[in-house]
Design an enzyme around this catalytic site. Structure first.
Site, mmCIF file in Angstrom:
data_model
loop_
_atom_site.group_PDB
_atom_site.id
_atom_site.type_symbol
_atom_site.label_atom_id
_atom_site.label_comp_id
_atom_site.label_asym_id
_atom_site.label_seq_id
_atom_site.Cartn_x
_atom_site.Cartn_y
_atom_site.Cartn_z
ATOM 1 N N PRO A 135 55.319 42.564 101.566
ATOM 2 C CA PRO A 135 54.746 43.678 100.797
ATOM 3 C C PRO A 135 55.362 43.868 99.410
ATOM 4 O O PRO A 135 54.651 44.161 98.448
ATOM 5 C CB PRO A 135 54.999 44.893 101.687
ATOM 6 C CG PRO A 135 55.097 44.331 103.074
ATOM 7 C CD PRO A 135 55.714 42.969 102.923
ATOM 8 N N GLU A 194 46.663 34.538 92.183
ATOM 9 C CA GLU A 194 45.664 34.362 91.138
ATOM 10 C C GLU A 194 44.503 35.335 91.267
ATOM 11 O O GLU A 194 44.014 35.859 90.271
ATOM 12 C CB GLU A 194 45.209 32.902 91.117
ATOM 13 C CG GLU A 194 46.389 32.043 90.670
ATOM 14 C CD GLU A 194 46.133 30.562 90.710
ATOM 15 O OE1 GLU A 194 45.704 30.023 89.685
ATOM 16 O OE2 GLU A 194 46.394 29.950 91.758
ATOM 17 N N GLY A 227 59.038 32.413 91.226
ATOM 18 C CA GLY A 227 59.087 33.833 90.900
ATOM 19 C C GLY A 227 58.101 34.645 91.710
ATOM 20 O O GLY A 227 58.160 35.864 91.723
HETATM 21 MO MO1 MOS Z 1 48.126 27.812 89.484
HETATM 22 S S1 MOS Z 1 47.195 27.875 87.637
HETATM 23 O O1 MOS Z 1 47.027 26.810 90.291
HETATM 24 O O2 MOS Z 1 49.637 27.117 89.318
#
Ligand code: MOS
Length: 725
Positions: A619, A692, A464
């Site tokens: 983007p 992340e 995703g």
């Molecule tokens: Mo991510 S928590 O390293 O899939």
């Protein structure tokens, strides 16, 4: 630069033409369901499956009493492949509430579920230690328990001595609850045998671990296992390893001579898969009266299971966020009676940033500094831990640009000083974040034919985040061919190795391999190294109908042999420390909250997030990554907590009605920006990770904004209505 591509698989997803792992319905499919332990710890004395076996349509019931044909696959973080070292159904031991005790297979899902609910067990129950503070929870020093350099204590300068002498000291403890990632796609698989060859369709971030782990468990060659995972409906770390039930489905399919589908119901996802463990952080920061950060001490305790050590890595980020010359980080692991916890989006960096960046806000108030200015004046060009330069670090620019876009200059510093006409309290908060810029080896195989079709097989998983779009954007931008002529094949072990896609290294891993394959294609067709290419003409000149090339890339500093290790199913990420430089992605979040004066309800009303992820490969999907991460941050700060009953263990709010996540009404417009400066040291395309880092710092920005609105410091997440009275 070609125009930004819309998500290439969007149409297929919304029209239902793309298939997720367990969507598959092969002929003769049988359905499986798990019966799970109803105690938090102990032993199975007796298990009664007669009633379950009597349900019409039931074909097979497996329990620990069946003759063994499985071994455990080993824990992913200890050199194995699996979510945890414990493989259910191998013995009578119950380590946690919700542990599978039987697998029921039937002609229909209804019969399987009904029969699974009729499996009865008698137990000898033992006392449960479910939380950080539970009696019987054992606390270990991580540096001694896992003697690996990456999990060692951090010791730079003399943090304790310098802290003691600092005129400004902040010393506070912050608590983060256990949380579950609740991806929309449930964890599940379809296992089918063709002779001696096993094919598994499963939504996973780690087709390699499913393949090689199953081979080890079943005692067969990895060449006999194929894993197909073209689309994953959200993963977030939850699907990064071999799940404990997959081998059970494979065994059942082999015994029955039929394909078997097993999908965990939502409630079982809370106990049968990994989660973000509870953690506690004591932060001490010492500063001069002028706001120079001189020393910091970050001590973290993190929950793990009784049977595994899920490592903690909180201080790797906090020791690099600023140029603090004296830093001490120490991490401990607390053994509790749960399934082994694991990685959940920004696993360490989200809790660590919550604690550290809230403490930094306290330093700002204690020194009378503006929180943005304080951060800018403690920036650093070098990694304080290793002394080497950062490959790229544009945190200051993230802060400056974010402050500008947010209108930070209009902020009145005094808490409670900004109110709306109706009495609503307004708070503005800021926080920074960083996340290691890792990368792994990858292989890409590219095929072009005379009809103008391009097919690329590459190591990576589409969960995703948009890796297919980023790959397509890279190819179309490089060759100038239309996006519609490109087919991207990821998550399939049949063609190239599928190293785990996690830790935000997916783009920085797959794209360099794609780029290298493009260069190889150009070389073999004697095309220039850059610029639009007429592949049809080049193929015709070469007198060929098609061409296939392969390229392998590895992270900076990795030896050539890493490619063989990759082919063998090895776990091979590198970073954030590389030879000669340290690489992190950075972000700054500016957040406005509105606190209703009587109910004290907190609403996030405005967000500006600026990220430094190197060159932005795609983007459209990158901006979407940031928005999604901010939504996660809102959830983590104001909503999400997995509730534990300390007497019995397990998680109580094991469904989407009671595990509260943000809804549309909780999410304001999120203004996203990128620095966009390539990081050529990390890879040829200059990309760093994003998925992340984008979540890191959202929580403290909200919590700091709540302080600014109300004068109240929150040090425990989530902040619910009753906490803010
Ligand atoms: Mo991510 S928590 O390293 O899939």
């Amino acid at each position: 630069m070609t125009p930004p591509l819309a998500r290439v698989d969007a149409h297929g997803k919304v029209t239902g033409t793309v298939h997720y792992g367990a969507d598959r319905v092969p002929p003769g499919l049988a359905h499986a369901a798990l019966a799970v332990a109803t105690i938090g710890r102990g032993r199975i004395l007796r298990i009664d499956t007669a009633t379950a076996r009597a349900v019409p349509g039931v074909r097979l019931v497996l329990t620990h009493l069946d003759p063994g044909e499985l071994t455990a696959a080993g824990y992913l973080m200890a050199g194995g492949y699996a979510l945890q070292s414990l493989q259910p159904l191998l013995d009578d031991h119950v380590a946690y509430r919700g542990q599978p005790i039987a697998l029921v297979v039937a002609d229909t899902l209804l019969a399987a579920a009904e029969a699974a609910a009729l499996v009865r067990a008698e137990y000898e129950a033992e006392p449960v230690s479910a939380e950080l503070d539970s009696g019987g929870a054992d606390t270990l020093e991580q540096a001694a328990a896992i003697p690996l350099p990456m999990f060692a204590d951090v010791n730079v300068g003399d943090a304790d001595g310098v802290f003691a002498d600092c005129p400004v000291q902040v010393d506070a403890v912050f608590d983060c609850p256990p949380q579950h990632p609740v991806p929309m796609e449930l964890i599940g698989c379809v296992a089918e045998w063709d002779g001696d060859t096993l094919t598994v369709h499963e939504g996973t971030q780690n087709a390699a671990a499913v393949r090689h782990g199953l081979a080890a468990q079943l005692g067969i060659d990895a060449a006999q296992v194929r894993v197909i995972s073209p689309y994953v409906g959200g993963a977030f770390g939850n699907k990064n390893s071999l799940q404990p039930h997959t081998s059970l489905a494979a065994v059942a399919a082999r015994r029955l001579g039929r394909p078997v589908k097993l999908v965990l119901p939502r409630a079982q996802m809370f106990h049968g898969a990994s989660f973000r463990p509870a953690s506690r952080h004591r932060i001490r920061i010492g500063a001069t009266r002028g706001g120079q950060l001189r020393a910091a001490i970050h001590e973290a305790d993190q929950q793990t299971s009784r049977h595994d050590l899920f490592p903690a890595s909180y201080t790797a980020m906090t020791s690099r966020l600023y140029g603090i010359p004296n830093f001490r980080g120490r991490q401990r692991l607390v053994r509790t009676d749960v399934q082994t916890p694991g990685f959940m989006r920004a696993p360490y960096e989200h809790p660590a940033a919550f604690a550290f960046e809230c403490a930094i806000d306290e330093v700002a108030y204690a020194t009378g500094q503006d929180p943005v200015d304080l951060r800018l004046s403690n920036d650093t060009a070098a990694d304080p831990v290793t002394g080497q330069p950062f490959s790229s670090r544009h945190l200051a620019e993230c802060l400056r640009r974010g402050a500008d876009r947010f209108g930070w200059a209009k902020r009145a510093a005094e808490p409670g000083s900004m109110t709306a006409a109706d009495g609503t309290l307004i708070g503005w908060g800021v926080a920074a974040g960083a996340y290691p810029a890792s990368a792994a080896p990858a292989i890409a195989r590219l095929r072009a034919d005379a009809r103008g079709k391009l097919t690329i097989h590459v190591g990576g998983h589409e969960m995703g985040q948009g890796i297919r779009t980023a790959i397509t954007q890279t190819i179309t931008g490089d060759l100038g061919v239309p996006a519609g002529s490109i087919t991207v094949d990821v998550g399939d072990t049949r063609v190239v190795p599928q190293h785990v896609t996690a830790g935000s290294w997916g783009t920085a891993t797959a794209l360099p391999a794609v780029h290298a394959a493009l260069l190889e294609l150009r070389r073999q067709l004697t095309l220039p190294e850059t610029g639009p290419a007429d592949l049809r003409a080049a193929l015709s000149t070469a007198g060929r109908d098609d061409i296939e090339v392969e390229a392998a890339t590895r992270a900076p500093g990795q030896p050539a042999e890493i490619i063989d290790y990759l082919r063998g199913g090895g776990f091979a990420p590198a970073g954030p420390e590389y030879p000669g430089f340290t690489a992190f992605s950075f972000v700054a979040h500016f957040i406005e909250v509105r606190v209703e004066p009587t109910t004290r309800r907190i609403r996030v009303s405005r967000v500006v997030s600026i990220a430094d992820c190197g060159r932005v490969a795609s983007p459209v999907t990158a901006a979407s990554q940031i928005r999604g991460a901010v939504v996660w941050g809102i959830g983590a700060t104001l909503h999400e907590r997995s509730e534990v009953d300390p007497r019995y263990g397990g998680f109580l709010n094991a469904d989407l009605a009671e595990y509260v996540v943000p809804v549309n009404a909780d999410v304001p417009d999120i203004d996203v920006g990128f620095i966009g400066i390539p990081d050529p040291q990390l890879n040829a395309l200059g990309v760093k990770g994003l998925g992340e880092v984008a979540m890191v710092g959202v929580a403290p920005a909200i919590v700091n904004a709540v302080f600014h609105a109300t004068g109240r410091r929150h040090r425990s997440l989530p902040i619910r209505l009753e906490d803010n009275l």
